[in-house]
Design an enzyme around this catalytic site. Structure first.
Site, mmCIF file in Angstrom:
data_model
loop_
_atom_site.group_PDB
_atom_site.id
_atom_site.type_symbol
_atom_site.label_atom_id
_atom_site.label_comp_id
_atom_site.label_asym_id
_atom_site.label_seq_id
_atom_site.Cartn_x
_atom_site.Cartn_y
_atom_site.Cartn_z
ATOM 1 N N ASN A 10 -4.641 -1.062 2.200
ATOM 2 C CA ASN A 10 -4.897 -0.216 3.351
ATOM 3 C C ASN A 10 -5.621 0.818 3.005
ATOM 4 O OD1 ASN A 10 -4.672 1.946 5.218
ATOM 5 N ND2 ASN A 10 -2.494 2.498 4.737
ATOM 6 N N LYS A 12 -7.349 3.263 4.364
ATOM 7 C CA LYS A 12 -7.081 4.592 4.991
ATOM 8 C C LYS A 12 -8.490 5.290 5.459
ATOM 9 C CE LYS A 12 -2.896 5.007 2.569
ATOM 10 N NZ LYS A 12 -2.009 5.980 2.158
ATOM 11 N N HIS A 96 2.250 3.583 10.338
ATOM 12 C CA HIS A 96 2.269 4.116 9.151
ATOM 13 C C HIS A 96 2.751 5.388 9.069
ATOM 14 C CE1 HIS A 96 0.421 5.474 5.423
ATOM 15 N NE2 HIS A 96 0.604 4.452 4.965
ATOM 16 N N GLU A 98 1.640 8.080 7.799
ATOM 17 C CA GLU A 98 0.709 9.263 8.085
ATOM 18 C C GLU A 98 0.308 9.314 9.745
ATOM 19 O OE1 GLU A 98 -2.085 7.525 5.360
ATOM 20 O OE2 GLU A 98 -0.786 8.189 3.566
ATOM 21 N N GLU A 168 7.940 1.555 3.020
ATOM 22 C CA GLU A 168 7.099 2.598 2.399
ATOM 23 C C GLU A 168 7.676 4.002 2.453
ATOM 24 O OE1 GLU A 168 2.626 1.217 2.501
ATOM 25 O OE2 GLU A 168 2.893 2.725 4.224
ATOM 26 N N GLY A 174 0.952 7.640 -2.166
ATOM 27 C CA GLY A 174 -0.264 8.505 -2.626
ATOM 28 C C GLY A 174 0.444 9.468 -3.776
ATOM 29 N N SER A 214 2.460 3.902 -3.994
ATOM 30 C CA SER A 214 2.028 4.032 -5.284
ATOM 31 C C SER A 214 1.973 2.718 -5.980
ATOM 32 C CB SER A 214 2.729 5.215 -6.225
ATOM 33 O OG SER A 214 2.235 6.451 -5.369
HETATM 34 P P1 PGA Z 1 -0.681 4.314 -2.004
HETATM 35 O O1 PGA Z 1 -0.526 4.002 -0.311
HETATM 36 O O2 PGA Z 1 -0.695 2.893 -2.585
HETATM 37 O O3 PGA Z 1 -1.914 5.134 -2.230
HETATM 38 O O4 PGA Z 1 0.464 5.137 -2.381
HETATM 39 C C1 PGA Z 1 0.142 3.136 0.481
HETATM 40 C C2 PGA Z 1 0.117 3.368 1.717
HETATM 41 O O5 PGA Z 1 0.137 4.350 2.321
HETATM 42 O O6 PGA Z 1 0.224 2.183 2.477
#
Ligand code: PGA
Length: 251
Positions: A10, A12, A96, A98, A168, A174, A214
């Site tokens: 992903n 982003k 997601h 976000e 998640e 992140g 992460s």
């Molecule tokens: P990350 O993001 O691996 O940077 O923690 C995962 C995601 O949001 O899909």
């Protein structure tokens, strides 16, 4: 029932066209011999088309990070599922955290989109996960159940089997604070039981449940070794060839 591992990146709102194409060229070369794992990259919408064109005929699929549920019409700024199909997209990430937390997307909205993704013949990757304060309050399973029930309302058993769920935990995204393999497995198993309760054991055994938050080339192997973890949705570590390939190799 053997579920194929799906490792999806992903991206982003990162990279530009040149760096995106450089990344997929590198991945294509390194992943050429990989046949036992499904691989996908999910670029920003604007780059879905050139990335899909670059990856045509390869073993790497392309996904979008979001799309709208209506077929067409006056929806300024949105993209339809048919438009994504048109340019070679195969997956769509939905719900997601976000989008849920920053853009205010509800499970009802995710549900409309899940129906639209499936109707278009695409594969939805539906994200669920709890906030840190919800985990600390012992609410993880309740939160995930609400998101699960809301997001998959009215989805048939046959369609459910095609869906991918990404667990998640929001506190792990992140932050460098990855869930332990046992924490991940516990929620993945709970999700599989939710599927079994709403559908059947057969459907529950078919659905792939990815972990996200992460994940990197150092911690992937341990997490992916858990019986109910069927892949990873990777953010930061999917932006460069080496860490992403490391995760694919650990699978
Ligand atoms: P990350 O993001 O691996 O940077 O923690 C995962 C995601 O949001 O899909």
């Amino acid at each position: 029932m053997t579920r194929r591992i799906l490792i999806a990146g992903n991206w982003k709102m990162n990279l530009n066209l040149a760096s995106a194409l450089e990344l997929v060229a590198g991945l294509q070369k390194e992943a050429a011999g990989v046949s036992s794992v499904d691989i996908a990259v999910c670029p920003p919408s604007l780059y879905v088309q050139p990335v899909a064109a670059a990856l045509k005929g390869s073993n790497i699929g392309v996904g979008a990070q979001n799309a709208y549920f209506e077929k067409d019409g006056a929806y300024t700024g949105e993209l339809s599922m048919a438009m994504l199909c048109d340019v070679g997209c195969q997956y769509v990430i939905l719900g997601h955290s976000e989008r849920r937390n920053i853009m205010g997307e509800s499970s009802e909205m995710v549900n409309l989109k899940t129906h639209a993704v499936l109707a278009a013949g695409l594969i939805p990757i539906v994200c669920v996960g709890e906030l840190l304060k919800e985990r600390e309050a012992g609410q993880t399973e309740n939160v995930v159940r609400r998101q699960f029930d809301g997001s998959f309302s009215g989805i048939s058993a046959d369609d459910m089997k095609k869906c991918v769920i990404a667990y998640e935990p929001v506190w792990a995204i992140g932050t460098g604070r990855v869930a332990t393999p046992d924490q991940a497995e516990e929620v993945h198993l709970a999700i599989r039981k939710m599927i079994e309760k709403n559908y059947s054991k057969e459907v529950a055994e078919a659905v792939r449940i990815q972990y996200g938050g992460s994940v990197n080339d150092k911690n992937a192997q341990e997490i992916l070794a858990k019986p109910n973890v069927d892949g990873a949705l990777v953010g930061g570590a999917s932006l460069k060839v080496e860490p992403f390939m490391g995760i694919i190799r650990s699978a």
